[in-house]
Design a protein around this motif. Structure first.
Motif, PDB file in Angstrom:
ATOM      1  N   MET A 151     -54.337 -73.396  80.056  1.00 53.69           N
ATOM      2  CA  MET A 151     -54.016 -73.856  78.873  1.00 53.69           C
ATOM      3  C   MET A 151     -55.359 -73.461  77.883  1.00 53.69           C
ATOM      4  SD  MET A 151     -52.280 -77.495  79.362  1.00 53.69           S
ATOM      5  CE  MET A 151     -52.473 -78.006  77.749  1.00 53.69           C
ATOM      6  N   ALA A 152     -56.509 -73.890  78.704  1.00 52.29           N
ATOM      7  CA  ALA A 152     -57.642 -73.453  77.968  1.00 52.29           C
ATOM      8  C   ALA A 152     -57.966 -71.875  77.833  1.00 52.29           C
ATOM      9  CB  ALA A 152     -58.845 -74.181  78.819  1.00 52.29           C
ATOM     10  N   ALA A 153     -57.410 -71.070  78.792  1.00 50.35           N
ATOM     11  CA  ALA A 153     -57.460 -69.836  78.401  1.00 50.35           C
ATOM     12  C   ALA A 153     -56.676 -69.187  77.471  1.00 50.35           C
ATOM     13  CB  ALA A 153     -57.277 -69.137  79.942  1.00 50.35           C
ATOM     14  N   ALA A 154     -55.490 -69.870  77.563  1.00 49.58           N
ATOM     15  CA  ALA A 154     -54.515 -69.326  76.573  1.00 49.58           C
ATOM     16  C   ALA A 154     -55.138 -69.596  75.035  1.00 49.58           C
ATOM     17  CB  ALA A 154     -53.078 -70.114  76.570  1.00 49.58           C
ATOM     18  N   GLU A 155     -55.863 -70.722  75.012  1.00 48.43           N
ATOM     19  CA  GLU A 155     -56.434 -70.919  73.539  1.00 48.43           C
ATOM     20  C   GLU A 155     -57.493 -69.922  73.196  1.00 48.43           C
ATOM     21  OE1 GLU A 155     -55.989 -73.290  71.162  1.00 48.43           O
ATOM     22  OE2 GLU A 155     -54.303 -74.268  72.249  1.00 48.43           O
ATOM     23  N   LYS A 156     -58.261 -69.538  74.078  1.00 51.53           N
ATOM     24  CA  LYS A 156     -59.068 -68.469  74.088  1.00 51.53           C
ATOM     25  C   LYS A 156     -58.513 -67.158  73.827  1.00 51.53           C
ATOM     26  CE  LYS A 156     -62.986 -70.611  76.088  1.00 51.53           C
ATOM     27  NZ  LYS A 156     -63.748 -70.873  74.908  1.00 51.53           N
ATOM     28  N   MET A 157     -57.440 -66.705  74.373  1.00 54.90           N
ATOM     29  CA  MET A 157     -56.847 -65.606  74.251  1.00 54.90           C
ATOM     30  C   MET A 157     -56.096 -65.244  72.827  1.00 54.90           C
ATOM     31  SD  MET A 157     -54.729 -65.393  78.003  1.00 54.90           S
ATOM     32  CE  MET A 157     -53.662 -64.050  77.536  1.00 54.90           C
ATOM     33  N   ARG A 158     -56.157 -66.605  72.208  1.00 51.49           N
ATOM     34  CA  ARG A 158     -55.478 -66.311  70.703  1.00 51.49           C
ATOM     35  C   ARG A 158     -56.520 -65.594  69.702  1.00 51.49           C
ATOM     36  NH1 ARG A 158     -53.561 -71.643  71.482  1.00 51.49           N
ATOM     37  NH2 ARG A 158     -51.262 -71.667  71.843  1.00 51.49           N
ATOM     38  N   ASP A 159     -57.845 -65.660  70.540  1.00 50.13           N
ATOM     39  CA  ASP A 159     -59.070 -64.978  69.789  1.00 50.13           C
ATOM     40  C   ASP A 159     -59.029 -63.436  69.912  1.00 50.13           C
ATOM     41  OD1 ASP A 159     -59.520 -67.427  68.584  1.00 50.13           O
ATOM     42  OD2 ASP A 159     -61.280 -67.814  69.933  1.00 50.13           O
ATOM     43  N   GLY A 160     -58.151 -63.062  70.729  1.00 54.77           N
ATOM     44  CA  GLY A 160     -58.266 -61.870  70.891  1.00 54.77           C
ATOM     45  C   GLY A 160     -58.848 -61.118  72.306  1.00 54.77           C
ATOM     46  N   ILE A 161     -59.420 -61.894  73.184  1.00 55.21           N
ATOM     47  CA  ILE A 161     -59.998 -61.642  74.170  1.00 55.21           C
ATOM     48  C   ILE A 161     -58.903 -61.502  75.466  1.00 55.21           C
ATOM     49  CG2 ILE A 161     -62.337 -62.648  73.883  1.00 55.21           C
ATOM     50  CD1 ILE A 161     -61.857 -64.825  75.722  1.00 55.21           C
ATOM     51  N   THR A 162     -59.352 -60.703  76.463  1.00 48.23           N
ATOM     52  CA  THR A 162     -58.527 -60.553  77.843  1.00 48.23           C
ATOM     53  C   THR A 162     -58.305 -61.727  78.549  1.00 48.23           C
ATOM     54  OG1 THR A 162     -60.046 -59.742  79.305  1.00 48.23           O
ATOM     55  CG2 THR A 162     -59.021 -58.130  77.698  1.00 48.23           C
ATOM     56  N   ARG A 163     -57.350 -61.983  79.264  1.00 52.07           N
ATOM     57  CA  ARG A 163     -56.882 -63.091  80.135  1.00 52.07           C
ATOM     58  C   ARG A 163     -58.117 -63.405  80.870  1.00 52.07           C
ATOM     59  NH1 ARG A 163     -54.622 -64.819  85.024  1.00 52.07           N
ATOM     60  NH2 ARG A 163     -53.684 -66.551  84.782  1.00 52.07           N
ATOM     61  N   ARG A 164     -58.664 -62.202  81.573  1.00 48.69           N
ATOM     62  CA  ARG A 164     -59.758 -62.334  82.639  1.00 48.69           C
ATOM     63  C   ARG A 164     -61.141 -62.938  81.834  1.00 48.69           C
ATOM     64  NH1 ARG A 164     -61.789 -57.125  86.236  1.00 48.69           N
ATOM     65  NH2 ARG A 164     -63.708 -58.289  87.323  1.00 48.69           N
ATOM     66  N   GLU A 165     -61.314 -62.380  80.569  1.00 46.51           N
ATOM     67  CA  GLU A 165     -62.648 -62.688  80.117  1.00 46.51           C
ATOM     68  C   GLU A 165     -62.412 -64.442  79.789  1.00 46.51           C
ATOM     69  OE1 GLU A 165     -62.818 -60.127  76.905  1.00 46.51           O
ATOM     70  OE2 GLU A 165     -64.005 -58.527  78.251  1.00 46.51           O
ATOM     71  N   ALA A 166     -61.089 -64.654  79.160  1.00 44.21           N
ATOM     72  CA  ALA A 166     -60.887 -65.951  78.772  1.00 44.21           C
ATOM     73  C   ALA A 166     -61.091 -66.953  79.843  1.00 44.21           C
ATOM     74  CB  ALA A 166     -59.636 -66.164  78.353  1.00 44.21           C
TER      75      ALA A 166
END
Length: 888
Positions: A34-49
């Motif tokens: 869930m926290a990674a999904a929030e960061k992925m909305r900013d355009g970064i990859t899943r691995r980076e999130a």
């Protein structure tokens, strides 16, 4: 509901740990997603999130530990881990563990055993219904003395006063002649009780129903309830004994019940063989005057809401008219004037009341033993914690907090204390009968229920907890107050330990020495006192004098028949093979009924209060009492002859000074009143009744003139085996009259030991405690010196390398132990002198400041010190300096 959910969740975590861990992993993974999904909305990859979330939230394992530690089951789990780790550490050192548990078990067990005995004698409540509601009636005499024997009419008066008591019971006891299925007569102690005895106390018989309903309604019948132990011993626990007949004083009684196993009597230490119902007023039985006795001990049950002060005032007022109308009471020289009430929950103390001070002294001495053991073990555990410094430092370095280390120290101490507490219960159970063996067993046996009750178990548990906390406290303080990181270093500072710990261990050992000096001094004074009492035995070869008690029932034997019987007994016993002399006395030396007294007056008006006994010809020769002047009694001194007496030299001196008393007349108060007697002989003084007092004035009356009540046969055996003489005497009694029971057969030495029962109890147990304490001090001193040698190995190596002689090394180590002992003795001596003076009343012919006792104790401590210091000092003397310098 939330509480139940918390409990359910905790239990699930304990018993389904793997499933709970999987659920927690899934929950944390879901949170990361869930926290990674929030960061992925900013355009970064899943691995980076995912990497960014992990950097922000920290380690998942740490998060898991935080979540787990927030629950109660986590605390329980870590405690269980501490227990398992503690068990591993203790089993890893089985020798150390065994020594600690044994020492602690002996300390706790000694306290538990003495407390259990004191509790049974002094504090245990009766095993009856609502014991707190019971009160004892006490007769207050005209001279303000108190007595428990009260006119039995008082009980009837109180039963009519129903506004005070809900019930009133009476009891009295005496010896009875018992026979069963035609057997020879035996003596038993019977208790005569009111018909409501069992119902009022809420006692349910183990067999039968107790006295019948008709008896309880006032229709007397010859019924008997056996005691549980008499039923076991005499009837073999036969369940079909109900309804069978036995004979008491040659009168038939029917067995209607057996008392419960846990009920002995309302008198502490007393267990009558059987109980029969009291006869109603106005009825009597010629075979037993006891059934219609005029006096009895009375106990009553207060009505609900009535206090003891209110009840006492009302009972005394209700009894005044009865006391004034009681002709027998008014004719007494010292009649009963008032009735006082006392709590009855603990029953009557009886003869065991005299043991109160002795038992309390023993409780105090046992506490000293426990303190010495605790100091010793505390020192050992402190030394053990010092040797475990590196282990504790490693645990602290990998994340264990001080609270967790402290908990581990307390856990190990608790395990040791628990094991010792369990072992102490076994020690207490096995020593209970041993302690009872010190109590005198005369014609009425002292029987005590020493099975542990809740009070004793709570006391033992409290001692166990106290010792566990005390032992765990020192290692715990060591953990919290010392720099554990020093233990990770390998230099000498880490290996030698801190000076404060060494000082602390020396202080503990000094305390052990001071306490042991106190206990050994008390034991020495008691032992000296007992030795003096044993040396005071005035009779030669007391182990060759056999004593046989007998009781011809006065209801069946008149005075003349008893005289004829005793004369025949004395004549026939003196002619038995292997018998040198034989004689009879009403009581005899050290009699269990105690001294009898009479006031004797001379013709010139001088009087003396004297001990007395009634004896037959030949008794003085049997006992070895020397005849100094005049003659002994003879067959000429019969019932119709001139009244004669024999006096001892103490009474002769008080009444006649240096004049010859033989042939002079004295006056003494006997049953017939004031009667004149002629002195026919003077015998040597002796401690006749009591070894504790100096020889008292003594007067002896003729058995054939006074007539005995419960005579005692004394037989001096020659070279024959005493067991053979006993068998011959029994055979002769059967030939003379098998209906006269003989009992309480023992030697005169055994009688003397019974007379010293209280002193033997205190002296022997104090000596045992002293020996145990001395052993503990030896172990503690040896441990202190040996540990010091181990810690100073490098220092000793340096001293030897620099030229120190081996004898100097030995003196250095030995002096360290001697210093501790000298300071401990200096601390213990003033306290020992002070307490010795407090027990002066318990000593005989020994001054509380007795220099020999103190010197002996200090000599023993000195020898023990040298032995305890010699082995480690010798080991230090033999150290190789090269090995010592490499020691780590």
């Amino acid at each position: 509901m939330s509480f139940l959910r918390n409990i359910t969740s905790g239990l699930r975590s304990l018993f389904r740990k793997e499933q709970v861990d999987r659920d927690l992993d899934e929950e944390l993974d879901a949170y990361l997603e869930m926290a990674a999904a929030e960061k992925m909305r900013d355009g970064i990859t899943r691995r980076e999130a995912l990497r960014a979330v992990r950097l922000e939230r920290g380690s998942l394992e740490v998060t898991k530990e935080i979540v787990r530690s927030a629950t109660w089951e986590s605390f329980l789990e870590t405690c269980w881990q501490d227990v398992r780790f503690g068990l591993r550490m203790l089993t890893k050192n089985p020798g150390f563990t065994a020594v600690v548990v044994l020492m602690l078990a002996l300390g706790i067990g000694a306290n538990a055993a003495i407390f259990n005995t004191a509790n049974a004698v002094l504090w245990r409540t009766l095993p009856v219904a609502d014991p707190q509601g019971l009160v004892r009636l006490i007769a207050v005499r005209q001279d303000r003395t108190e007595h428990e024997s009260i006119p039995i009419g008082i009980a009837e008066e109180l039963r009519r006063s129903r506004n005070i008591f809900s019930d009133v019971i009476t009891r009295s006891d005496d010896g009875l002649s018992f026979s069963y299925k035609g057997s020879a007569a035996e003596r038993v102690v019977g208790e005569v009780v009111s018909a409501n005895f069992f119902d009022s106390l809420g006692i349910r018989p183990a067999l039968g129903q107790g006295f019948s309903a008709a008896v309880q309604k006032g229709q007397w019948a010859p019924e008997v309830v056996l005691s549980y132990r008499f039923w076991q011993r005499r009837f073999g626990s036969d369940p079909h004994v109900l309804g069978q007949s036995l004979r008491l004083n040659d009168y038939p009684f029917t067995i209607v019940g057996v008392s419960p196993e846990d009920f002995y009597s309302l008198v502490i230490g007393f267990d009558p063989e059987l109980r029969v119902p009291q006869m109603p007023p106005g009825q009597s039985l010629s075979q037993s005057e006891l059934l219609s006795t005029a006096d009895a001990a009375i106990m009553a049950r207060l009505k609900p809401g009535v206090g003891i002060v209110q009840a006492e005032a009302a009972a005394d007022a209700a009894c005044q008219q009865s006391l004034q109308d009681d002709r027998l009471n008014q004719q007494e020289a010292n009649p009963t004037r008032h009735i006082r009430l006392a709590p009855g929950a603990r029953g009557w103390q009886g003869d065991l009341a005299h043991y109160r001070i002795s038992l309390l002294v023993l409780v105090g001495l046992a506490c000293v033993v426990l303190l010495v053991a605790s100091f010793n073990l505390t020192s050992m555990l402190h030394a053990r914690a010092t040797t475990r410094r590196r282990e504790l430092a490693v645990r602290a370095a990998i994340g264990a907090g001080k609270s967790r280390l402290v908990r581990q120290m307390f856990t190990e101490s608790a395990l040791l204390a628990t094991a010792a507490g369990a072992a102490s219960l076994a020690i207490m159970s096995s020593t209970g009968e041993t302690i009872l063996g010190f109590l005198p067993q005369g014609h009425i046996n002292v029987v005590l229920n020493v099975s542990p009750d809740p009070r004793t178990l709570w006391f033992t548990a409290a001692l166990t907890v106290f010792v566990g906390v005390l032992m765990g406290l020192v290692p715990a303080l060591y953990v919290t107050r010392n720099n554990l990181t020093l233990g990770l270093k390998s230099d000498s500072a880490a290996s030698m330990g801190d000076a404060r710990g060494a000082v602390f261990r020396r202080v503990l050992t000094m305390g052990q020495v001071a306490l042991s000096l106190l206990l050994l001094t008390m034991a020495g004074l008691f032992e000296r006192s007992l030795m003096n009492l044993r040396a005071a035995d005035p009779f030669p070869q007391p182990d060759r004098v056999l004593v046989f008690r007998m009781k011809p029932q006065k209801e069946l034997y008149d005075g003349q028949k008893i005289r004829n019987f005793t004369a025949e007994v004395a004549q026939r016993m003196s002619t038995l093979p292997g018998v040198n002399f034989a004689g009879l006395a009403e009581e005899g030396p050290y009699g269990s009924r105690g001294a009898m007294h009479v006031t004797v007056g001379a013709s010139d008006g001088r009087t003396a209060r004297s001990d007395m006994d009634i004896v037959s010809p030949g008794l003085f020769a049997t006992l070895g009492i020397p005849l100094l002047n005049g003659r002994d009694f003879s067959v000429r001194d019969g019932e119709h002859a001139k009244r004669v007496v024999v006096v001892d030299e103490v009474l002769a001196r008080r009444l006649f000074g240096n004049d010859d008393p033989v042939g002079k007349m004295v006056e003494a108060s006997v049953q017939e009143g004031d009667v004149e007697f002629e002195i026919i002989g003077v015998v040597g003084a002796s401690r006749y009744f009591d070894l504790h007092q100096s020889p008292p004035p003594m007067i002896f009356f003729s058995l054939q003139q006074a007539g005995p009540y419960m005579p005692t046969l004394h037989v001096r055996a020659g070279s024959a085996n005493t067991a053979t003489v006993v068998s011959e005497v029994r055979r002769e009694f059967g030939a003379i009259d098998k209906n006269v029971p003989i009992f309480d057969i023992k030697t005169l030495r055994d009688r003397a030991l019974d007379n010293l029962a209280q002193q033997r109890l205190v002296s022997d147990l104090a000596a045992a405690f002293g020996a145990l304490t001395l052993t503990l001090v030896t172990i503690g001193l040896y441990g202190l010196v040996a540990f010091s040698v181990a810690q100073r190995t490098r220092e000793i190596g340096i001293r030897v390398a620099l030229g120190a002689e081996r004898k100097q090394i030995m003196s250095l180590i030995a002096w360290q132990g001697m210093q501790v002992v000298l300071i401990g003795v200096a601390l213990g001596l003033p306290i020992s002198f002070l307490l010795a003076r407090q027990i002066a009343g318990m000593l005989y012919a020994v001054h509380p400041d007795d220099p020999l006792s103190f010197a002996t104790v200090m000599f023993v401590l000195g020898v023990v010190t040298m032995l305890a210091c010699y082995i480690p000092a010798r080991r230090a003397m033999r150290l190789d300096p090269m090995i010592a310098l490499r020691y780590e």
